[in-house]
Design a protein around this motif. Structure first.
Motif, short mmCIF file in Angstrom:
data_model
loop_
_atom_site.label_atom_id
_atom_site.label_comp_id
_atom_site.label_asym_id
_atom_site.label_seq_id
_atom_site.Cartn_x
_atom_site.Cartn_y
_atom_site.Cartn_z
N GLN A 1 52.76 13.01 44.70
CA GLN A 1 53.19 13.98 43.70
C GLN A 1 52.50 15.30 43.99
O GLN A 1 51.26 15.37 44.02
N GLY A 2 53.29 16.33 44.25
CA GLY A 2 52.73 17.62 44.65
C GLY A 2 52.36 18.48 43.46
O GLY A 2 51.19 18.68 43.14
N GLU A 3 53.40 18.96 42.76
CA GLU A 3 53.16 19.83 41.60
C GLU A 3 52.34 19.08 40.55
O GLU A 3 51.58 19.69 39.81
N GLY A 4 52.49 17.76 40.51
CA GLY A 4 51.80 16.94 39.51
C GLY A 4 50.33 16.72 39.81
O GLY A 4 49.68 15.93 39.14
N GLY A 5 49.79 17.38 40.85
CA GLY A 5 48.34 17.31 41.07
C GLY A 5 47.90 16.72 42.39
O GLY A 5 46.73 16.36 42.53
N VAL A 6 48.81 16.62 43.37
CA VAL A 6 48.52 16.03 44.69
C VAL A 6 47.99 14.59 44.48
O VAL A 6 46.81 14.30 44.66
N ARG A 7 48.89 13.72 44.06
CA ARG A 7 48.54 12.32 43.78
C ARG A 7 49.35 11.42 44.70
O ARG A 7 50.56 11.26 44.51
N PRO A 8 48.71 10.80 45.68
CA PRO A 8 49.45 9.90 46.59
C PRO A 8 49.85 8.60 45.90
O PRO A 8 49.10 8.09 45.05
#
Ligand SMILES: Cc1ncc(COP(=O)(O)O)c(C=O)c1O
Length: 392
Positions: free
Chosen positions: A186-193
């Motif tokens: 998740q990019g915009e959501g906080g860089v969460r793999p």
């Protein structure tokens, strides 16, 4: 009026602008009006994967512009045929037909339509904190409430489940589900793999229930995470793949890739005047050839690991967590990140935000170790931390 004042006066004003006029770029660097240089970890929000103004992309655009700029898909075209062959070569196994468009959100719109058409079902399961764009269909898959509420009602039959929670997704996927849409990180959501277990469980649930899996690689694709596409990290194959950002060396373009199990898409069911235009196709062909020829995904894996190592070695009590893969890196702070992005800019480093507390780094994949050193040393300085080398 200067350039800032003109933009402020005549644009709608929806962007939260930073006080910087960028006029030139090369590789991982950009310059402002006064000729001041910046290391660019924004890269047009993860667009300039091959570097700003890569000479091969510039030459391809120049030469195509002199031959043919526009040619709608009611005709065949040589530049389009060339990029389609390349997309077939580099995308995950099974993805072998493409719809070409002009942006990320447009790719997601088409993917949702194709999934509904192919399955005859309506429901789409998406993830909390997910981001898929801001046109009405994509926005329905996006999670963030503040982007959605002013425009309600959105497209019906979308639900959101907690990311990386396989059990919740398994419960939500049923015989009414047309598709699940997920970002691998998740990019915009906080860089969460994502975790591999989660992605594999969702893949299995989709197969069991006859739902399609849309992997949104708009931000993670084209080498960004150290593989050509991030789903390769997780050992899963998408039924539908959405692409944009890094696809064409900076020229606006998006694409949807579909697996043969998606079936036939009815003629005229989805079209675009500019989709597959020769200029974007020529730029994309050149950019893909650079990505493959210079093995930029491997470079992203190696320099990304170096970047993270150096960040981890930076002793700052302000840092909560460092996350990411390849050159998609998030640094979560214990406080608001905005003032630090601002301070970095003043010191010649451009970085993004992802939510309120995360600094996000999406540099061109050609960034050098020296440039990464400059980014980390500057970051250590603005965070008030002691800069140390990775070896210490
Ligand atoms: C994962 C993902 N999907 C979709 C989009 C929307 O792309 P665009 O801004 O080109 O419409 C983005 C943009 O950041 C994205 O990161």
């Amino acid at each position: 009026m200067n350039h800032r004042q003109i933009e402020d006066q005549f644009s709608v004003g929806v962007y939260q602008k930073r006080d910087l006029v960028i006029v030139r770029g090369e590789g991982a660097r950009v310059w402002d009006e006064a000729g001041r240089e910046y290391v660019d970890c924004v890269a047009g929000i993860g667009v300039a994967n091959v570097g700003h103004c890569h000479p091969a992309v510039v030459a391809a655009i120049q030469s195509q512009a002199a031959r043919l700029i526009t040619c709608n898909e009611i005709f065949y075209n040589d530049a389009r045929a060339r990029v389609l062959e390349r997309l077939d070569r580099i995308t995950p196994e099974g993805i072998n037909r493409f719809f070409l468009c002009n942006s990320g959100t447009e790719a997601v719109e088409g993917a949702i339509k194709f999934a509904r058409m192919a399955t005859g079902r309506k429901h789409v399961v998406a993830a909390m904190r997910g981001y898929h764009g801001k046109t009405l269909g994509s926005l329905s898959a996006t999670w963030e409430r503040k982007y959605k509420e002013p425009f309600a009602p959105l497209v019906p039959e979308f639900s959101h489940m907690p990311y990386n929670n396989a059990a919740e997704f398994e419960k939500a996927i049923d015989d009414q589900t047309a598709a699940v849409i997920l970002e691998p990180i998740q990019g915009e959501g906080g860089v969460r793999p994502a975790t591999a277990e989660f992605m594999q469980a969702v893949r299995r649930a989709c197969d069991e229930k006859g739902a399609l899996l849309i992997i949104d690689e708009i931000q993670t694709g084209f080498g960004r995470t150290g593989r050509m596409f991030a789903c390769e990290h997780f050992g899963i194959l998408p039924d539908i793949l959405t692409m944009a950002k890094g696809i064409a060396g900076g020229v606006p373009m998006g694409a949807i890739g579909i697996d043969r199990r998606v079936g036939e898409i009815e003629k005229q069911s989805h079209t675009s005047t500019f989709g597959g235009n020769p200029l974007a196709c020529a730029a994309a062909t050149a950019a893909i050839d650079v990505l493959v020829g210079q093995d930029l995904p491997r470079h992203a894996a190696e320099t990304g690991a170096y970047f993270v190592e150096r960040l981890r070695a930076m002793a700052s009590p302000r840092v909560r967590e460092i996350r990411g893969l390849g050159l998609m890196i998030g640094l979560e702070l214990k406080e608001k990140a905005g003032p630090f992005a601002q301070a970095l800019m003043q010191e010649g480093v451009l970085a993004l935000l992802a939510g309120t507390t995360v600094l996000r780094f999406l540099p061109p994949l050609v960034i050098s170790r020296e440039q990464i050193d400059r980014v980390v040393d500057t970051l250590a300085h603005v965070l008030g931390a002691a800069p140390r080398s990775a070896a210490e």
